[in-house]
Write a protein that holds these residues in place. Sequence first.
Motif, short mmCIF file in Angstrom:
data_model
loop_
_atom_site.label_atom_id
_atom_site.label_comp_id
_atom_site.label_asym_id
_atom_site.label_seq_id
_atom_site.Cartn_x
_atom_site.Cartn_y
_atom_site.Cartn_z
N MET A 14 0.84 -1.20 0.00
CA MET A 14 0.00 0.00 0.00
C MET A 14 0.87 1.25 0.00
O MET A 14 0.61 2.20 -0.74
N ARG A 15 1.91 1.27 0.81
CA ARG A 15 2.82 2.44 0.84
C ARG A 15 3.50 2.62 -0.50
O ARG A 15 3.63 3.74 -0.99
N ASP A 16 3.93 1.52 -1.11
CA ASP A 16 4.56 1.60 -2.43
C ASP A 16 3.60 2.18 -3.47
O ASP A 16 4.00 3.02 -4.28
N ALA A 17 2.34 1.75 -3.43
CA ALA A 17 1.34 2.26 -4.37
C ALA A 17 1.09 3.75 -4.16
O ALA A 17 0.97 4.51 -5.12
N ILE A 18 1.03 4.18 -2.91
CA ILE A 18 0.83 5.61 -2.61
C ILE A 18 2.00 6.42 -3.15
O ILE A 18 1.82 7.45 -3.80
N LEU A 19 3.21 5.96 -2.89
CA LEU A 19 4.40 6.70 -3.33
C LEU A 19 4.57 6.70 -4.84
O LEU A 19 5.21 7.59 -5.40
N ALA A 20 3.96 5.72 -5.53
CA ALA A 20 4.05 5.65 -6.99
C ALA A 20 2.87 6.34 -7.68
O ALA A 20 2.85 6.46 -8.90
N HIS A 21 1.88 6.79 -6.92
CA HIS A 21 0.69 7.42 -7.49
C HIS A 21 1.11 8.69 -8.25
O HIS A 21 1.85 9.52 -7.73
N PRO A 22 0.64 8.86 -9.49
CA PRO A 22 1.08 9.99 -10.32
C PRO A 22 0.99 11.37 -9.65
O PRO A 22 1.94 12.17 -9.78
N PRO A 23 -0.09 11.71 -8.93
CA PRO A 23 -0.09 13.03 -8.28
C PRO A 23 1.02 13.17 -7.23
O PRO A 23 1.60 14.24 -7.09
N VAL A 24 1.33 12.10 -6.53
CA VAL A 24 2.39 12.16 -5.51
C VAL A 24 3.74 12.33 -6.17
O VAL A 24 4.54 13.18 -5.77
N THR A 25 4.02 11.54 -7.20
CA THR A 25 5.30 11.68 -7.88
C THR A 25 5.39 13.03 -8.60
O THR A 25 6.45 13.63 -8.67
#
Length: 116
Positions: A14-25
């Motif tokens: 879940m943390r990996d998905a959040i950090l890879a989410h386009p708005p976050v990146t």
Amino acid sequence: MGFIADIEAQSQSMRDAILAHPPVTGVGDGTLPVENFKHYVTQDDAYLVEYSRALALASARASHLEDMSWFTGLLAETLNVEMSLHRSYCQEFGISANELEATVRLPLPWPTPASC
């Protein structure tokens, strides 16, 4: 495995998905379009309003005075500090208090403009 290590292992994907989410990146590397960021901060303002309501209800329903005090402390800080900081930040992006008040809160996860 210890408690914290177990939670970290269970939540890693879940943390990996959040950090890879386009708005976050996009925020991280400076490529998020300003309109997408404005969309986020207007929705975040609507969230803070609803969060404040939840804190008020939690205080009203708390069984003990100490718990009521704790929830009202969070409420006061959210309304008087966090909201003030957030709204002054929004002004830097040309988003007025009237626009924020008129924002319709969208269900989570927040849809973003197509470019993100």
